[in-house]
Design a protein around this motif. Structure first.
Motif, PDB file in Angstrom:
ATOM      1  N   GLY A  41       0.886  -1.259   0.050  1.00 37.23           N
ATOM      2  CA  GLY A  41      -0.141  -0.093   0.063  1.00 37.23           C
ATOM      3  C   GLY A  41       0.865   1.092   0.083  1.00 37.23           C
ATOM      4  N   ARG A  42       2.113   1.126   0.271  1.00 36.09           N
ATOM      5  CA  ARG A  42       3.106   2.218   0.099  1.00 36.09           C
ATOM      6  C   ARG A  42       3.706   2.409  -1.213  1.00 36.09           C
ATOM      7  N   TYR A  43       3.648   3.608  -1.647  1.00 36.21           N
ATOM      8  CA  TYR A  43       4.417   3.961  -2.865  1.00 36.21           C
ATOM      9  C   TYR A  43       5.810   3.962  -2.832  1.00 36.21           C
ATOM     10  N   CYS A  44       6.435   2.778  -2.722  1.00 35.79           N
ATOM     11  CA  CYS A  44       7.857   2.666  -2.337  1.00 35.79           C
ATOM     12  C   CYS A  44       8.420   1.085  -2.566  1.00 35.79           C
ATOM     13  N   ASP A  45       9.602   0.958  -2.490  1.00 33.13           N
ATOM     14  CA  ASP A  45       9.865  -0.352  -2.510  1.00 33.13           C
ATOM     15  C   ASP A  45      10.172  -1.111  -1.151  1.00 33.13           C
ATOM     16  N   GLY A  46       9.951  -0.075  -0.046  1.00 28.17           N
ATOM     17  CA  GLY A  46      10.131  -0.643   1.403  1.00 28.17           C
ATOM     18  C   GLY A  46       9.315   0.212   2.165  1.00 28.17           C
ATOM     19  N   ARG A  47      10.027   0.555   3.400  1.00 27.38           N
ATOM     20  CA  ARG A  47       9.435   1.627   4.255  1.00 27.38           C
ATOM     21  C   ARG A  47       9.376   2.909   4.098  1.00 27.38           C
ATOM     22  N   LEU A  48       8.538   3.784   4.604  1.00 25.19           N
ATOM     23  CA  LEU A  48       8.454   5.357   4.278  1.00 25.19           C
ATOM     24  C   LEU A  48       9.243   6.074   5.587  1.00 25.19           C
ATOM     25  N   ILE A  49       9.232   7.405   5.550  1.00 26.68           N
ATOM     26  CA  ILE A  49       9.793   7.742   6.549  1.00 26.68           C
ATOM     27  C   ILE A  49       8.996   7.893   7.924  1.00 26.68           C
ATOM     28  N   ILE A  50       7.667   7.705   7.836  1.00 31.84           N
ATOM     29  CA  ILE A  50       6.751   7.618   8.954  1.00 31.84           C
ATOM     30  C   ILE A  50       6.876   6.146   9.588  1.00 31.84           C
ATOM     31  N   ASP A  51       7.324   5.016   8.755  1.00 31.60           N
ATOM     32  CA  ASP A  51       7.459   3.944   9.344  1.00 31.60           C
ATOM     33  C   ASP A  51       8.780   3.995  10.124  1.00 31.60           C
ATOM     34  N   PHE A  52       9.703   4.623   9.678  1.00 31.48           N
ATOM     35  CA  PHE A  52      10.971   4.687  10.553  1.00 31.48           C
ATOM     36  C   PHE A  52      10.807   5.510  11.878  1.00 31.48           C
ATOM     37  N   LEU A  53      10.071   6.521  11.588  1.00 33.43           N
ATOM     38  CA  LEU A  53       9.684   7.478  12.955  1.00 33.43           C
ATOM     39  C   LEU A  53       8.802   6.655  13.854  1.00 33.43           C
TER      40      LEU A  53
END
Length: 380
Positions: free
Chosen positions: A66-78
């Motif tokens: 559901g993320r437009y990315c190959d993995g985690r987003l900034i919010i995931d790391f936060l």
């Protein structure tokens, strides 16, 4: 560059910043997030408006998440730094979503201004705020019925103690360039921010007190915008980014920063934090090789090859027949070498770098201190 030499700078970044991120604890019980694709963890996909295909998600989730990315987003790391689980999208209905520690209302393609008939996402900022208000009301209804729902929804006091995060506005600016001049766009910024201010006030009236606002990044450095608006070299700056787009972003950010000061003055019992994402991302693009990247602007997942590897006709993971020719947007061999994932969004590796810089506290106003609502507590 040999593979081992390419990996070393990335490992250096992780060894420097990740231990720091893990050594602090943001003392908040829940997070409520509002935004666009920069922090969407599945809202637009759950709405059935778009679909994501492999290789999206390949680096961390191994499938599209559901993320437009190959993995985690900034919010995931936060969220990880706060010892909180990844946020479920508000519209998640399958997979046993748990909203105990917060909820994500962010939806890809969303704008601050109300959506129009041609908008890809109907979930503008005002709609997201309305969704939150309904979410809160429904939670309180369930809690009033007994304790059996407590482990699935936020406690009553989480709405006051929780952190309200925002990363939205990029699409208001980027989309406007398709029909407006730079002067017209600059002139529209006050009305955009008035809409944002009205949303913040509604959340304050609902009990929100801790606000965390990301400014918008360097739009002119996204491959999508370079491909469309940067064909004339005179329109580009020294980094190869579209000057007009970055000027709009910087003007928006100046006025957003001023709004942060205004809100803090109006609500002395609140804490309003402004995070300078623009400076973090610009520094990354300007010094990409220093941080272990090889491509500052070119998309990892796309079609067309250098210098941008971006084709507006086909999005990451898709295959289409165009003028009798089959084209596919495929991923690069190693996304860790790229800042940009699909021409619009960042790779997990770049998102991790940005999050690490946010966690230093140097790019926030006010900077992290013992006066912050969520205290930074060293665990050692």
């Amino acid at each position: 560059m040999p593979t081992n030499m390419r990996i070393l700078p990335i490992l250096a970044i992780i060894s420097i910043f990740l231990p720091f991120a893990k050594s602090i604890n943001f003392d908040v019980p829940a997070v409520f997030n509002f935004g666009d694709s920069n922090s969407d963890t599945g809202e637009l996909i759950a709405a059935g408006i778009e679909s994501l295909y492999p290789p999206n998600g390949q680096t961390y989730f191994k499938v599209p998440s559901g993320r437009y990315c190959d993995g985690r987003l900034i919010i995931d790391f936060l969220m990880d730094a706060m010892d909180l689980p990844f946020l479920n999208a508000y519209l998640d209905s399958l997979g046993l979503p748990n909203f105990r520690k917060g909820c994500n209302f962010a939806a890809a393609a969303s704008t601050i201004l109300p959506a129009t008939a041609t908008s890809l996402s109907p979930f503008s900022f005002g709609v997201q705020v309305s969704q939150f208000i309904r979410f809160k009301a429904r939670v309180l209804e369930l809690l009033a019925k007994g304790r059996k729902f407590e482990k699935y929804v936020p406690a009553d006091d989480f709405f006051k103690k929780g952190l309200y995060m925002f990363d939205i506005g990029q699409n208001d600016l980027a989309g406007a360039f398709y029909s407006k001049s730079l002067d017209q766009i600059l002139g529209s910024i006050p009305s955009i921010l008035l809409e944002f201010e009205n949303g913040i006030k509604k959340l304050y009236d609902e009990g929100a007190r801790y606000f965390w606002i990301h400014n918008t990044g360097p739009l002119g450095c996204l491959a999508q915008n370079v491909a469309k608006f940067g064909t004339d070299p005179s329109k580009l700056d020294e980094l190869g980014c579209v000057s007009s787009h970055n000027e709009a972003a910087k003007t928006f950010n100046l006025q957003l920063h001023a709004l942060r000061s205004k809100l803090q003055g109006q609500y002395p019992d609140a804490n309003v934090t402004y995070v300078d994402i623009y400076t973090i991302k610009s520094n990354l693009i300007a010094n990409y090789s220093k941080y272990g990247f090889e491509q500052p602007i070119m998309a990892c997942c796309g079609n067309g090859g250098p210098p941008l590897n971006y084709d507006s006709r086909v999005s990451c993971g898709q295959t289409k027949v165009v003028n009798g020719t089959t084209i596919t947007a495929k991923a690069c061999t190693d996304s860790n070498e790229y800042i940009n994932w699909d021409g619009i969004h960042y790779t997990e590796a770049a998102n991790q770098y940005v999050a690490s810089q946010i966690l230093t506290g140097k790019y926030s106003d006010p900077p992290f201190s013992d006066k912050m609502p969520f205290l930074l507590k060293l665990r050692f």
